[in-house]
Write a protein that holds these residues in place. Structure first.
Motif, short mmCIF file in Angstrom:
data_model
loop_
_atom_site.label_atom_id
_atom_site.label_comp_id
_atom_site.label_asym_id
_atom_site.label_seq_id
_atom_site.Cartn_x
_atom_site.Cartn_y
_atom_site.Cartn_z
N LYS A 203 16.81 116.43 18.77
CA LYS A 203 16.16 117.58 18.14
C LYS A 203 15.50 118.42 19.24
O LYS A 203 15.32 117.94 20.37
CB LYS A 203 15.14 117.15 17.09
CG LYS A 203 14.07 116.22 17.59
CD LYS A 203 13.20 115.74 16.45
CE LYS A 203 12.06 114.84 16.91
NZ LYS A 203 12.55 113.60 17.56
N GLU B 125 7.68 127.71 23.94
CA GLU B 125 7.05 126.84 22.95
C GLU B 125 7.03 125.38 23.41
O GLU B 125 6.16 124.60 23.00
CB GLU B 125 7.82 126.92 21.62
CG GLU B 125 7.94 128.34 21.07
CD GLU B 125 8.87 128.42 19.88
OE1 GLU B 125 9.35 127.35 19.44
OE2 GLU B 125 9.11 129.53 19.39
N ILE B 126 8.01 125.03 24.25
CA ILE B 126 8.15 123.64 24.70
C ILE B 126 8.05 123.60 26.22
O ILE B 126 8.60 124.47 26.90
CB ILE B 126 9.51 123.06 24.25
CG1 ILE B 126 9.62 123.10 22.73
CG2 ILE B 126 9.71 121.64 24.76
CD1 ILE B 126 11.00 122.79 22.21
N GLU C 283 12.51 119.31 19.83
CA GLU C 283 11.26 118.77 20.39
C GLU C 283 11.53 117.76 21.50
O GLU C 283 10.66 117.54 22.37
CB GLU C 283 10.43 118.11 19.27
CG GLU C 283 9.82 119.09 18.28
CD GLU C 283 10.85 119.70 17.33
OE1 GLU C 283 10.55 120.78 16.77
OE2 GLU C 283 11.94 119.11 17.16
N ASP C 284 12.69 117.15 21.49
CA ASP C 284 13.03 116.14 22.51
C ASP C 284 13.30 116.77 23.89
O ASP C 284 13.48 116.05 24.89
CB ASP C 284 14.26 115.33 22.09
CG ASP C 284 14.00 114.48 20.87
OD1 ASP C 284 12.84 114.05 20.68
OD2 ASP C 284 14.94 114.24 20.09
N GLU D 168 11.17 118.43 25.47
CA GLU D 168 9.87 118.41 26.15
C GLU D 168 9.99 117.67 27.49
O GLU D 168 10.44 116.52 27.54
CB GLU D 168 8.82 117.72 25.28
CG GLU D 168 7.42 117.67 25.86
CD GLU D 168 6.64 118.95 25.60
OE1 GLU D 168 5.76 119.25 26.41
OE2 GLU D 168 6.91 119.63 24.59
#
Length: 262
Positions: free
Chosen positions: A142, A169-170, A144-145, A147
């Motif tokens: 996903k 955002e990340i 978010e991964d 990061e």
């Protein structure tokens, strides 16, 4: 007297030969004469590393093939032009168009607001989605991964824009490469953790490289269009031909041919 006549005769011959050479060079510099046709030849710029839109199948030959090549052929035929293809890095296509090196660009290019400042675009002929590609078992499933990861994208592409957007955002580092095959090799070599590629393009790489995997980002609004010089008379002509391709189903047939093998 005979000498003078001889010199005069030789001079006339030389002038005739030079004139003939000049005519020959002029003809060879004109594309339509080279092809033995009265049709105007348009030069299309593309980056042939993006299957199924434009690429070279080395197993079958050296010709650039794909969706965009078929669209260019259909559009130019309808308008009474011939076309030739010039392959270059994606990041240099807009500048090549602005400087007159090419007459139009057909290279799975998104008609975004930034590009519209310097060139014109036809109507959209295809809307894409992005795919995040990484090594299998990378744990990246996903957004978010990403990061803390190093993420690649093709220089000058909408995917590069998307990567930079995500980086706001990340906490991730964005690196660009000229060609999509480079991005895949960088993943396999471990120099990149993931890359962002157009989803239909990614499918071919996923099928041929069992050690990579990916997932689609659904929130993209990328639309592909034909790029033309600013205020070009060709824009209206291309739109007319493109609309005909859409209305009579030819465009749909081209897409199915390359996406579904029909």
């Amino acid at each position: 007297m005979k000498k003078a006549f001889s010199y005069f005769f030789i001079s006339i011959l030389l002038i005739g030969l030079l004139a003939a050479c000049g005519s020959s060079e002029e003809a060879s510099s004109n594309g339509s004469n080279d092809k033995g046709s009265d049709k105007k030849v348009l030069t299309m710029g593309t980056s042939a590393d993006y299957p199924p839109f434009e690429y070279i199948d080395t197993a079958k030959g050296d010709d650039i093939i794909g969706i965009d090549i078929d669209i260019a052929k259909a559009v130019t035929e309808k308008l009474g032009y011939e076309f030739e293809v010039r392959d270059m890095d994606f990041g240099g296509l807009i500048q090549a168009l602005k400087s007159g090196q090419v007459d139009f660009v057909l290279s799975a290019m998104n008609a975004d607001d930034e590009r519209r400042k310097s060139v014109d675009f036809s109507d959209t002929y295809y809307t894409s989605k992005h795919m995040i590609v990484s090594k299998k078992d990378s744990g990246i499933t996903k957004v978010e991964d990403l990061e803390g990861k190093k993420v690649g994208a093709q220089l000058g592409s909408i995917q590069e824009d998307k990567a930079n957007e995500l980086a706001e955002e990340i906490d991730m580092a964005v690196e660009s490469r000229n060609r999509v095959p480079e991005l895949i090799q960088e993943i396999k070599a471990g120099r990149l953790d993931a890359v962002i590629i157009e989803d239909t393009v990614s499918k071919g790489y996923l099928e041929n490289n069992k050690d990579i995997d990916g997932f689609t980002i659904e929130d993209t609004d990328g639309g592909y269009a034909i790029a033309l010089p600013k205020d070009s008379e060709l824009t209206e002509e291309f739109n007319k031909a493109l609309k005909e391709l859409i209305d009579n189903g030819e465009l749909d047939k081209i897409l199915k041919k390359w996406f579904e093998g029909e």
